[in-house]
Design a protein around this motif. Sequence first.
Motif, PDB file in Angstrom:
ATOM      1  N   LEU A 142     -10.791  -8.201 -23.581  1.00  0.00           N
ATOM      2  CA  LEU A 142     -11.646  -7.597 -22.421  1.00  0.00           C
ATOM      3  C   LEU A 142     -11.350  -5.936 -22.489  1.00  0.00           C
ATOM      4  O   LEU A 142     -12.670  -5.411 -22.528  1.00  0.00           O
ATOM      5  CB  LEU A 142     -11.227  -7.991 -21.190  1.00  0.00           C
ATOM      6  N   GLN A 143     -10.510  -5.592 -23.077  1.00  0.00           N
ATOM      7  CA  GLN A 143     -10.322  -3.949 -23.199  1.00  0.00           C
ATOM      8  C   GLN A 143     -10.974  -3.612 -24.221  1.00  0.00           C
ATOM      9  O   GLN A 143     -11.627  -2.617 -24.243  1.00  0.00           O
ATOM     10  CB  GLN A 143      -8.873  -3.580 -23.341  1.00  0.00           C
ATOM     11  N   MET A 144     -11.223  -4.480 -25.451  1.00  0.00           N
ATOM     12  CA  MET A 144     -11.970  -3.798 -26.475  1.00  0.00           C
ATOM     13  C   MET A 144     -13.676  -4.200 -25.998  1.00  0.00           C
ATOM     14  O   MET A 144     -14.365  -3.138 -26.572  1.00  0.00           O
ATOM     15  CB  MET A 144     -11.819  -5.054 -27.581  1.00  0.00           C
ATOM     16  N   LEU A 145     -13.872  -4.958 -25.311  1.00  0.00           N
ATOM     17  CA  LEU A 145     -15.301  -5.213 -24.752  1.00  0.00           C
ATOM     18  C   LEU A 145     -15.618  -4.106 -23.877  1.00  0.00           C
ATOM     19  O   LEU A 145     -16.907  -3.486 -23.907  1.00  0.00           O
ATOM     20  CB  LEU A 145     -15.638  -6.406 -24.141  1.00  0.00           C
ATOM     21  N   LEU A 146     -14.728  -3.679 -23.117  1.00  0.00           N
ATOM     22  CA  LEU A 146     -14.807  -2.554 -22.124  1.00  0.00           C
ATOM     23  C   LEU A 146     -15.064  -1.139 -23.135  1.00  0.00           C
ATOM     24  O   LEU A 146     -15.912  -0.269 -22.553  1.00  0.00           O
ATOM     25  CB  LEU A 146     -13.897  -2.267 -21.312  1.00  0.00           C
ATOM     26  N   HIS A 147     -14.122  -0.978 -23.709  1.00  0.00           N
ATOM     27  CA  HIS A 147     -14.409   0.276 -24.794  1.00  0.00           C
ATOM     28  C   HIS A 147     -15.932   0.260 -25.649  1.00  0.00           C
ATOM     29  O   HIS A 147     -16.435   1.276 -25.771  1.00  0.00           O
ATOM     30  CB  HIS A 147     -13.238   0.308 -25.907  1.00  0.00           C
TER      31      HIS A 147
END
Length: 324
Positions: A142-147
């Motif tokens: 999810l952090q990768m998708l947010l970035h």
Amino acid sequence: MIQCLLTGENGTMEKVAQPCPGCWVNVVAPTDEERAWLEGELGVLPEFVSSALDDEETSRVDYDEDARQIFVIVDYPVVGEDGAGVRPQSPLQYDTMPLSMVFLPERGLFVTISILQNEVVDDLACGRVRNVDTRYRTRFLLQMLLHISQLYLVYLRRIDRLSSNTEARLHASVRNEELIQMLNLEKSLVYFSTSLKSDEVTLNKIAQGRIIPLYEDDQDLLEDVLVEVHQAIEMANIYSGTLSGTMDAFASIISNNLNIVMKVLSVITIVMAIPNIVFGFYGMNVGLPFEGVPLLDNWAFPLLLAVAGCLVAAWIFKRKGLWH
């Protein structure tokens, strides 16, 4: 290139020699040997590797029950590149490329596979994204998708500034370079809008929690990702509509300028044709006005030119509305 990264005790990203539980295996532009290592050593399904290396693959979520592997692929924004990975100097264009993520729960690994070196994995690997922990695979995803969603917003603002600067140059002088730049930006917005909508569908499937289990903190992070993606979609639609209207306006201006130029050239052609007609009388065996009249015989040709000039001037004044 293959990197094995693990979040250390102090929260920094550290490289490890071999894959271990809780680490992130970052694969960029794998060779045939590295691809065989992915399939043989790590056990990534061959169909997942093939899909990850297909630049036309659409965003989706897949789950293999036999291998218990979860496959997620999304699109991220990049500056337009050719087949060799070289960025063009001018005109500038943006594009999207796929980034694939594979969950290997039996080995406790999180694998990313990308076709080209990209800003998303570089920022995560270099520690430019805060509070990243590779041991929590769902949160890391999810952090990768947010970035990625935030990177879309950054690129969309760049497109907006670039289109405004290009439009200002077009007001001064309409040139092909600026028009091609505007066209490329319009194409970039179409690519962004299409990829963002596919990513939104993928996020909605993840939000259901049936394929990837979500915890309470993950739900909050997923909502942030969805908000960013929705904002990026709205921005892409607004910028695309504005840019399309601007291109139509400049097309009308160019057409109008062409009509004005053709009108001026037609007037010049008519004016230049009148002396040719007068000169043609002297090449014919016909009598001219005032010929044989004393005092006017030598002034016959200048008088004809003066009369023709007055008629042309009267016609021009009439067309311009300066004479009623």
